[in-house]
Motif scaffolding. Structure first.
Motif, PDB file in Angstrom:
ATOM      1  N   HIS A 249       0.813  -1.213   0.000  1.00 12.88           N
ATOM      2  CA  HIS A 249       0.000   0.000   0.000  1.00 12.88           C
ATOM      3  C   HIS A 249       0.853   1.273   0.000  1.00 12.88           C
ATOM      4  O   HIS A 249       0.319   2.365   0.002  1.00 12.88           O
ATOM      5  CB  HIS A 249      -0.926  -0.021   1.217  1.00 12.88           C
ATOM      6  CG  HIS A 249      -1.794  -1.241   1.278  1.00 12.88           C
ATOM      7  ND1 HIS A 249      -2.810  -1.475   0.396  1.00 12.88           N
ATOM      8  CD2 HIS A 249      -1.759  -2.329   2.098  1.00 12.88           C
ATOM      9  CE1 HIS A 249      -3.398  -2.636   0.676  1.00 12.88           C
ATOM     10  NE2 HIS A 249      -2.768  -3.175   1.697  1.00 12.88           N
ATOM     11  N   GLU A 250       2.154   1.119  -0.017  1.00 11.60           N
ATOM     12  CA  GLU A 250       3.014   2.293   0.023  1.00 11.60           C
ATOM     13  C   GLU A 250       3.407   2.773  -1.364  1.00 11.60           C
ATOM     14  O   GLU A 250       3.940   3.862  -1.509  1.00 11.60           O
ATOM     15  CB  GLU A 250       4.285   1.966   0.828  1.00 11.60           C
ATOM     16  CG  GLU A 250       4.002   1.600   2.284  1.00 11.60           C
ATOM     17  CD  GLU A 250       5.251   1.111   2.994  1.00 11.60           C
ATOM     18  OE1 GLU A 250       6.310   1.060   2.324  1.00 11.60           O
ATOM     19  OE2 GLU A 250       5.173   0.799   4.187  1.00 11.60           O
ATOM     20  N   VAL A 251       3.185   1.974  -2.385  1.00 13.38           N
ATOM     21  CA  VAL A 251       3.636   2.297  -3.729  1.00 13.38           C
ATOM     22  C   VAL A 251       2.585   3.139  -4.450  1.00 13.38           C
ATOM     23  O   VAL A 251       1.398   2.796  -4.470  1.00 13.38           O
ATOM     24  CB  VAL A 251       3.921   1.012  -4.532  1.00 13.38           C
ATOM     25  CG1 VAL A 251       4.315   1.345  -5.960  1.00 13.38           C
ATOM     26  CG2 VAL A 251       5.021   0.203  -3.850  1.00 13.38           C
ATOM     27  N   THR A 252       3.009   4.245  -5.038  1.00 16.21           N
ATOM     28  CA  THR A 252       2.129   5.114  -5.811  1.00 16.21           C
ATOM     29  C   THR A 252       2.569   5.096  -7.271  1.00 16.21           C
ATOM     30  O   THR A 252       3.634   4.569  -7.615  1.00 16.21           O
ATOM     31  CB  THR A 252       2.188   6.555  -5.290  1.00 16.21           C
ATOM     32  OG1 THR A 252       3.516   7.077  -5.518  1.00 16.21           O
ATOM     33  CG2 THR A 252       1.868   6.606  -3.793  1.00 16.21           C
ATOM     34  N   PHE A 253       1.742   5.696  -8.128  1.00 12.31           N
ATOM     35  CA  PHE A 253       2.095   5.758  -9.539  1.00 12.31           C
ATOM     36  C   PHE A 253       3.385   6.550  -9.742  1.00 12.31           C
ATOM     37  O   PHE A 253       4.214   6.209 -10.590  1.00 12.31           O
ATOM     38  CB  PHE A 253       0.958   6.388 -10.340  1.00 12.31           C
ATOM     39  CG  PHE A 253       1.221   6.416 -11.819  1.00 12.31           C
ATOM     40  CD1 PHE A 253       1.131   5.243 -12.569  1.00 12.31           C
ATOM     41  CD2 PHE A 253       1.579   7.588 -12.462  1.00 12.31           C
ATOM     42  CE1 PHE A 253       1.386   5.250 -13.936  1.00 12.31           C
ATOM     43  CE2 PHE A 253       1.832   7.599 -13.829  1.00 12.31           C
ATOM     44  CZ  PHE A 253       1.739   6.431 -14.564  1.00 12.31           C
TER      45      PHE A 253
END
Length: 526
Positions: A249-253
């Motif tokens: 849940h820590e990874v963004t685009f």
């Protein structure tokens, strides 16, 4: 008496297909789902030829094709250099009425299925969760919870878990979910590209490699509207397994954008949505326990390589639907015969699921592993050898058979009439081969979900009388050399199950007695 025949938990593609196929066969169903509606975004995109063949039974194939996109070719790029162009239009020619890979987002796919279900007056009970169930031996009692916390019970003859990887039905039958979790984190994005002359937005698929990083670009709707799939290794403080759940849940685009540009060198105009997910490779150790069954992700889950997951689940649903319909609509069948038929679901579908999970796991390992051998496979074998070998028609056809699930066979099942014909001939358990001659298309009769008999050549003595008495559809095709080329035998009678697989092959004298024996020894009613 139970209030419904079958309670379906989960209204994804597998649950909706199961509901449709059961309803059309006269089975009373309830279908519940804890979500508010079809997923607003989804990762499944590929619809394979075998699914379209089966969708033809309910006139769904043409509607999906109208909304989908037929992928014309795929390309391979290594470190920014174009290494291969593979024309996909040639792969399935002559094998199926649908010789292509169709891309259609799962959420749109679900809406089309649910719209058809609604046209029959059946509606998914939304915001309703299966809490638990009890198998009473002759029925099941399920506890359902609505969004406001209100609980109710449902009595059903059978329950089917189409409720995904965290299936309550799977937990209810105590099935182990054996396998593992991939360390790389998958990301998926629905993007629109900038107006540009990029070769990556030409309406074809593109697989790009840079070191251990890869991107897959799949177009749908239009050339610049694509689905972008890739993997990333999240920061884990030196222990990948320890932080595997937190990292998702820590990874963004914005985090993966540098990797995307590194592999694909594209300019993005708009990101409609972005999501990450952890991929697993697992297969339940059992698909049935008395009156409870597992279908789709509840029973097996795989990496997205080859787009096999959703398609395998849909085939589960259609395989199970005719068997449940048979035992429900024929109460005169003995309990032994009912159980014998329902018992065929697990070995037929679990065996195929294991094959698919094994193949996709191997494919994913090749795409993402570090080391000398995987590097050689990505940089040289895939880009150079595959385009060479796919120039051979036999290789192209075998790749298509496997990728589109036409290869799925149920040979060896005790419900089949075994034959001693040569290994090249079509056998009981095989999918009926598609043959189109100048006069006839042998799939034209497969719209109905019922037992059928096909004869290629002259009709056999007593066959027409038997079919008329048993209300079994009989079609006699004029013999053509094309029939022989696909392994069909002139003059033989091919008994087809309701899911279009060959149940038995009969020839010679006293055909009526042979067919009667087939059904009577198995306790089946057609």
């Amino acid at each position: 008496m139970p209030e419904t025949d079958v309670l379906i938990a989960g209204a994804g593609p597998t649950g909706l297909v199961l509901a449709l196929w059961l309803h059309v066969q006269g089975v009373k169903i309830r279908i519940v789902d804890q979500g508010e509606g079809p997923a607003p975004n989804s990762r499944a995109l590929a619809v394979h030829a075998r699914i379209l063949e089966l969708y033809h039974q309910l006139d769904l194939a043409d509607e999906l094709i109208e909304h989908g996109y037929q992928l014309p070719a795929t390309n391979v790029w290594v470190n920014g250099s174009h290494r291969a162009h593979i024309n996909l239009r040639q792969f399935g020619t002559g094998l199926t009425p649908y010789p292509y890979l169709l891309t259609l987002p799962q959420d749109e796919h679900e809406r089309l299925l649910e719209k058809r279900l609604n046209s029959f007056g059946i509606f998914v009970e939304r915001k309703t969760k299966l809490q638990k169930f009890v198998d009473n031996g002759s029925s099941i009692t399920a506890t359902l919870a609505s969004a406001n916390g209100h609980e109710s019970t449902c009595e059903a003859a059978y329950i089917v878990g189409c409720d995904g990887a965290h299936s309550a039905v799977r937990h209810g039958i105590g099935a182990k979910y054996e396998g593992g979790t991939y360390v790389p984190l998958f990301y998926i994005a629905d993007i629109v590209a900038e107006e540009q002359d990029s070769p990556l937005f030409n309406g074809e698929a593109h697989l790009t490699f840079v070191d251990e990083t890869f991107n897959l670009i799949l177009p749908y709707v239009e050339e610049r509207h694509v689905r972008l799939i890739g993997t990333t290794i999240p920061k884990t403080n030196g222990t990948q397994e320890t932080d595997i759940s937190e990292s998702q849940h820590e990874v963004t685009f914005e985090d993966v954008l540098p990797e995307i540009k590194k592999t694909s060198k594209i300019e993005i105009q708009k990101v409609n949505w972005f999501s990450t997910y952890r991929s697993h490779h697992r297969v339940a150790d059992k698909f049935r326990s008395n009156r409870a069954f597992l279908v789709g992700d509840a029973a097996h889950i795989h990496s997205p390589v080859g787009g096999q997951g959703m398609n395998t689940g849909i085939m589960d649903a259609i395989n199970l639907a005719w068997k449940l319909a048979t035992v429900i609509k024929h109460p005169s069948m003995t309990e032994e015969a009912k159980n014998a038929l329902l018992d065929t679901y697990e070995p037929e579908r679990r065996s195929f699921a294991l094959d698919v999970v094994g193949a996709t796991d191997h494919g994913f390992t090749v795409l993402t592993s570090s080391g000398f051998l995987p590097h050689i496979l990505r940089a040289w074998v895939i880009p150079y050898l595959i385009p060479l070998v796919t120039r051979l028609e036999t290789v192209r056809m075998e790749i298509f058979r496997r990728g589109s699930q036409l290869v799925c066979s149920y040979r060896g099942n005790r419900m089949l009439n075994q034959t001693t014909q040569g290994s090249e001939a079509v056998q009981p358990g095989d999918r009926l081969p598609w043959v189109k001659t100048e006069q006839q298309d042998n799939f034209s009769t497969l719209r109905d979900i019922c037992w059928q008999v096909h004869v290629y050549g002259d009709s056999l003595v007593g066959l027409e009388e038997w079919c008329k008495t048993k209300h079994v559809q009989l079609t006699i095709f004029d013999w053509d050399e094309k029939h022989g080329k696909v392994g069909l035998k002139e003059g033989s009678a091919y008994l087809l199950r309701p899911d279009q697989y060959i149940a038995g092959i009969f020839e010679g004298d006293d055909l009526k007695s042979k067919l009667d024996e087939y059904f009577s020894t198995r306790g089946l009613l057609c």
